[in-house]
Design a protein around this motif. Structure first.
Motif, PDB file in Angstrom:
ATOM      1  N   ILE A 148       0.853  -1.195   0.000  1.00 57.90           N
ATOM      2  CA  ILE A 148       0.000   0.000   0.000  1.00 57.90           C
ATOM      3  C   ILE A 148       0.888   1.242   0.000  1.00 57.90           C
ATOM      4  O   ILE A 148       2.031   1.210   0.461  1.00 57.90           O
ATOM      5  N   PRO A 149       0.380   2.408  -0.505  1.00 57.86           N
ATOM      6  CA  PRO A 149       1.229   3.607  -0.665  1.00 57.86           C
ATOM      7  C   PRO A 149       1.655   4.202   0.682  1.00 57.86           C
ATOM      8  O   PRO A 149       0.965   4.055   1.693  1.00 57.86           O
ATOM      9  N   ASP A 150       2.798   4.882   0.677  1.00 57.62           N
ATOM     10  CA  ASP A 150       3.249   5.599   1.864  1.00 57.62           C
ATOM     11  C   ASP A 150       2.218   6.653   2.250  1.00 57.62           C
ATOM     12  O   ASP A 150       1.651   7.349   1.386  1.00 57.62           O
ATOM     13  N   GLY A 151       1.967   6.802   3.545  1.00 61.86           N
ATOM     14  CA  GLY A 151       1.037   7.807   4.045  1.00 61.86           C
ATOM     15  C   GLY A 151      -0.422   7.447   3.887  1.00 61.86           C
ATOM     16  O   GLY A 151      -1.297   8.246   4.247  1.00 61.86           O
ATOM     17  N   SER A 152      -0.715   6.232   3.390  1.00 63.48           N
ATOM     18  CA  SER A 152      -2.109   5.871   3.121  1.00 63.48           C
ATOM     19  C   SER A 152      -2.810   5.382   4.381  1.00 63.48           C
ATOM     20  O   SER A 152      -2.180   4.955   5.348  1.00 63.48           O
ATOM     21  N   ARG A 153      -4.153   5.413   4.360  1.00 66.74           N
ATOM     22  CA  ARG A 153      -5.002   4.889   5.423  1.00 66.74           C
ATOM     23  C   ARG A 153      -6.138   4.116   4.754  1.00 66.74           C
ATOM     24  O   ARG A 153      -7.017   4.715   4.136  1.00 66.74           O
ATOM     25  N   GLU A 154      -6.107   2.779   4.855  1.00 66.75           N
ATOM     26  CA  GLU A 154      -7.119   1.935   4.207  1.00 66.75           C
ATOM     27  C   GLU A 154      -8.302   1.768   5.153  1.00 66.75           C
ATOM     28  O   GLU A 154      -8.548   0.697   5.726  1.00 66.75           O
ATOM     29  N   THR A 155      -9.064   2.825   5.348  1.00 69.11           N
ATOM     30  CA  THR A 155     -10.094   2.855   6.389  1.00 69.11           C
ATOM     31  C   THR A 155     -11.242   1.883   6.133  1.00 69.11           C
ATOM     32  O   THR A 155     -11.983   1.551   7.058  1.00 69.11           O
ATOM     33  N   GLY A 156     -11.401   1.425   4.915  1.00 68.72           N
ATOM     34  CA  GLY A 156     -12.510   0.526   4.612  1.00 68.72           C
ATOM     35  C   GLY A 156     -12.240  -0.938   4.903  1.00 68.72           C
ATOM     36  O   GLY A 156     -13.121  -1.781   4.708  1.00 68.72           O
ATOM     37  N   THR A 157     -11.056  -1.286   5.357  1.00 67.99           N
ATOM     38  CA  THR A 157     -10.684  -2.681   5.597  1.00 67.99           C
ATOM     39  C   THR A 157     -10.512  -2.905   7.100  1.00 67.99           C
ATOM     40  O   THR A 157      -9.624  -2.305   7.718  1.00 67.99           O
ATOM     41  N   LYS A 233       0.128   3.199   6.291  1.00 61.78           N
ATOM     42  CA  LYS A 233       1.577   3.351   6.240  1.00 61.78           C
ATOM     43  C   LYS A 233       1.932   4.742   6.721  1.00 61.78           C
ATOM     44  O   LYS A 233       1.242   5.716   6.410  1.00 61.78           O
ATOM     45  N   SER A 234       3.014   4.827   7.480  1.00 62.98           N
ATOM     46  CA  SER A 234       3.494   6.131   7.913  1.00 62.98           C
ATOM     47  C   SER A 234       4.052   6.883   6.708  1.00 62.98           C
ATOM     48  O   SER A 234       4.275   6.307   5.633  1.00 62.98           O
ATOM     49  N   ASN A 235       4.282   8.163   6.903  1.00 65.43           N
ATOM     50  CA  ASN A 235       4.846   8.957   5.807  1.00 65.43           C
ATOM     51  C   ASN A 235       6.230   8.467   5.409  1.00 65.43           C
ATOM     52  O   ASN A 235       6.684   8.692   4.291  1.00 65.43           O
ATOM     53  N   ARG A 236       6.907   7.799   6.338  1.00 68.82           N
ATOM     54  CA  ARG A 236       8.228   7.247   6.035  1.00 68.82           C
ATOM     55  C   ARG A 236       8.153   5.851   5.430  1.00 68.82           C
ATOM     56  O   ARG A 236       9.175   5.228   5.171  1.00 68.82           O
ATOM     57  N   GLY A 237       6.948   5.337   5.252  1.00 66.65           N
ATOM     58  CA  GLY A 237       6.785   4.072   4.552  1.00 66.65           C
ATOM     59  C   GLY A 237       6.743   2.836   5.431  1.00 66.65           C
ATOM     60  O   GLY A 237       6.853   1.713   4.909  1.00 66.65           O
ATOM     61  N   GLU A 238       6.567   2.999   6.758  1.00 69.93           N
ATOM     62  CA  GLU A 238       6.507   1.814   7.624  1.00 69.93           C
ATOM     63  C   GLU A 238       5.074   1.301   7.692  1.00 69.93           C
ATOM     64  O   GLU A 238       4.153   2.032   8.101  1.00 69.93           O
TER      65      GLU A 238
END
Length: 642
Positions: A148-157, A233-238
């Motif tokens: 998933i992309p950096d900084g993303s939030r998959e709120t629907g899952t 994912k955090s903005n740093r990609g974790e």
């Protein structure tokens, strides 16, 4: 608001010059400080300075770092000065409840402290000690959402995961970071996958959001928590899971020490040992794989896995002192814990089974040292229409199978670290080395071939004692009382001592120690007089037997089994004589077993493998207790002199 910087910590040389002039860590964390490194390579200097700075700041301490790079010296020989200043962050007083953990007591009072904390903060409803189901293991979560992309939030899952907290970092009133880690299993070794919990106040359920500060103050390293949330994912990609709910499933009510060294405490409180030293988990993963690999190998060779009694009126099958008890339901019937399953397994060959094996516990009421424990695990198998020499290539194949299953990447080579000595590479290339006992003893004693006194004859005892003393072998504790029975027992101990001191240390590489004197092998069949090995033994009657050694330690023992019931009775009578002479480990007579032999046992060979010692070798352990989950220990935690 930030504390003013303290005097920086300065090192004038490069990162390899040593002698870092650093103040006490406690002062550093309280007042701030820094490090400076000069080096021609700015990247090396920066890595060294940042690494040293990080080592001074615990993972759960918020801090700000300023990195300053400045060229130093003429351009032709440019030195880059890297300065890292580190300042602890101290939040405003009104934020303290949300981000700063209060000092907590240690020792027994910590249990009461945490219970009071739960009560005062009213968080008993967070799911402690309740059920919690997961949708993904940590490994499955990482595999499913790693892209998933950096900084993303998959709120629907919606995802449900759980694990033990291994680190915690608070960041203001709205964010907290945790890492959780799962335990090991049959498919996972340590270090197991870990996952960041990105706890953002805005995404929590309303009732959880109101308790954000209290919850994050209360969760501690060591707690088992469950998270209901979604991938992000955090903005740093974790890769992270962002909680909507966070439940303390099982709080850790005791502080865990940074290190646990005392071997007695580590063995007695194995749960705490493995929490503090989690790399030790791998030894027990290896142990499980070894047991499975040995069983699979034998089943593939046509051996049937059977179970035989652990409690029995007699304890035959090996020279060892038994544990004794009584069965109250049968009028105080005397019973003993088995010292070996041998006699049962051989009776099964009489009954019609051609190949049988058992992996299980045996018990010997003897001493405890680096390679002995009163309870240990063995694999014994018996094969009809075979002799001991047939089991030598079988041993080679068995070891290669175990190594390939457990450590396929090592290509049959291991480093052995005997105590404080340098490591020795052990090569499992076949064929393994062989060493015949009588000729090897003559060579070690420096006497001509076929001149060794008869090792089975009492009249040889004085000469054998003299030879032992000439080689500096202490036998002062081995003393006969004057009668024949005592001298017979003494003779066996002297012969065993000669072998242990002169031959076993030669068995560093995988080695078969062959053809033992009859006095040491009451259940093995003698070699025919015309056998070349018997001829090389001179006037000492030897049996078809080998012991298998690695690193000077015995791992396995094999015989051509005795099938003549009358000869077996005679051997038992010799063991009884040794018993009367004071040898408490001599095997008792067993008429039931002799009667079974009278029904006809096929010519056969038997084999015993010490599982614990094999795991010791494969894991580089120096003591048996390191590979036993719960070894015998003193309850008073007074360590024995090992």
């Amino acid at each position: 608001r930030r504390l003013p910087p303290a005097e920086p910590l300065v090192q004038s040389g490069g990162p390899r010059s040593g002698g870092w002039g650093r103040r006490r860590e406690a002062d550093f964390l309280q007042d701030g400080g820094g490090v400076a490194v000069a080096n021609k390579d700015p990247a090396d200097a920066a890595d060294a300075a940042v690494g040293i700075s990080r080592s001074l700041v615990p993972a759960d301490t918020a801090a700000m770092a300023i990195i300053i790079a400045q060229p130093k010296g003429p351009a032709a020989a440019a030195q880059h000065l890297i300065v890292v200043l580190v300042f602890p962050l101290v939040v405003d007083d009104d934020d303290a409840g949300a981000t700063a953990a209060s000092p907590s007591p240690s020792g027994e009072s910590y249990v009461e402290f945490r219970r009071q904390e739960f009560e005062e903060l009213g968080i008993e409803g967070l799911g402690m000690y309740g059920r919690f189901s997961t949708t993904h293991s940590l490994r499955e979560f990482i595999e499913a959402f790693k892209d998933i992309p950096d900084g993303s939030r998959e709120t629907g899952t919606e995802i449900r995961v759980a694990g033990r907290v291994i680190s915690k970092r608070l960041s203001g009133k709205k964010t907290a970071f945790y890492h959780i880690q799962c335990g090991v299993d049959a498919n996972l070794s340590y270090p197991t996958p870990k996952l960041q919990i990105l706890c953002e106040r805005m995404y929590l359920e309303p009732d959880m959001e109101a308790k954000f500060g209290a919850l994050n103050k209360t969760v501690k390293v060591g707690d088992v928590i469950g998270i209901v949330g979604f991938p992000g994912k955090s903005n740093r990609g974790e890769l992270s899971i962002v909680p909507r709910e966070l439940k303390i499933l099982a709080p850790c009510l005791h502080t865990l020490p940074e290190e646990l060294i005392d071997p007695n405490i580590r063995s007695r409180e194995r749960y705490r040992d493995l929490l503090v030293n989690p790399s030790g988990l791998n030894k027990f993963v290896v142990r499980s794989k070894v047991i499975s690999a040995v069983g699979d190998f034998l089943r593939d060779k046509g051996f049937l896995n059977v179970e035989t009694p652990t409690l029995w009126p007699k304890h035959g099958g090996a020279n060892a002192r038994p544990f004794e008890t009584v069965l109250n339901a049968k009028g105080k019937l005397p019973l003993r814990l088995r010292v070996a399953p041998e006699l049962f397994l051989k009776q099964l060959l009489v009954a019609g089974f051609d190949r049988v094996f058992e992996i299980g516990k045996v018990f010997r009421n003897e001493g405890i040292d680096a390679t002995h424990n009163p309870e240990f695990t063995v694999c014994e198998f018996y094969q009809a229409y075979a002799e001991y020499r047939d089991l030598m290539p079988l041993t080679e194949s068995l070891l290669h199978h175990v190594l390939s299953e457990v450590f396929p990447e090592r290509d049959g080579k291991f480093l052995l670290s005997p105590g404080n000595s340098d490591s020795i590479e052990i090569d499992f290339s076949v064929p393994f080395k062989t060493l015949e006992i009588v000729p090897a003893l003559e060579l070690a004693l420096g006497i001509p071939e076929k001149t060794l006194p008869n090792l089975n004859c009492i009249s040889s005892l004085p000469e054998l004692k003299e030879l032992s003393l000439q080689k500096g072998i202490d036998i002062t504790h081995i003393d006969e009382k004057g009668n024949d029975d005592a001298q017979w027992a003494c003779l066996a101990r002297v012969v065993d001592k000669l072998i242990a001191k002169l031959l076993e240390p030669q068995c560093v590489a995988p080695t078969f120690l062959l053809n033992h004197p009859l006095i040491l092998s009451p259940l093995a069949s003698s070699l025919p007089p015309e056998d070349p090995a018997a001829l090389r033994a001179g006037n000492t009657e030897v049996v078809g037997r080998f012991e298998f050694f690695i690193g000077g330690r015995e791992l396995a023992n094999a015989y051509t089994e005795l099938s003549d019931p009358q000869e077996q009775r005679r051997r038992f009578s010799l063991q009884e004589a040794a018993q009367r002479g004071g040898d408490e480990e001599a095997a008792p007579s067993d008429e039931d077993f002799c009667r079974a032999l009278e029904h006809g046992i096929p010519p056969c060979a038997g084999y015993g493998l010490g599982i614990d010692r094999l795991v010791m070798f494969l894991t580089g352990s120096q003591h048996l207790r390191e590979v036993l989950l719960f070894p015998v220990t003193r309850p008073d935690a007074v360590a024995e002199d090992d």
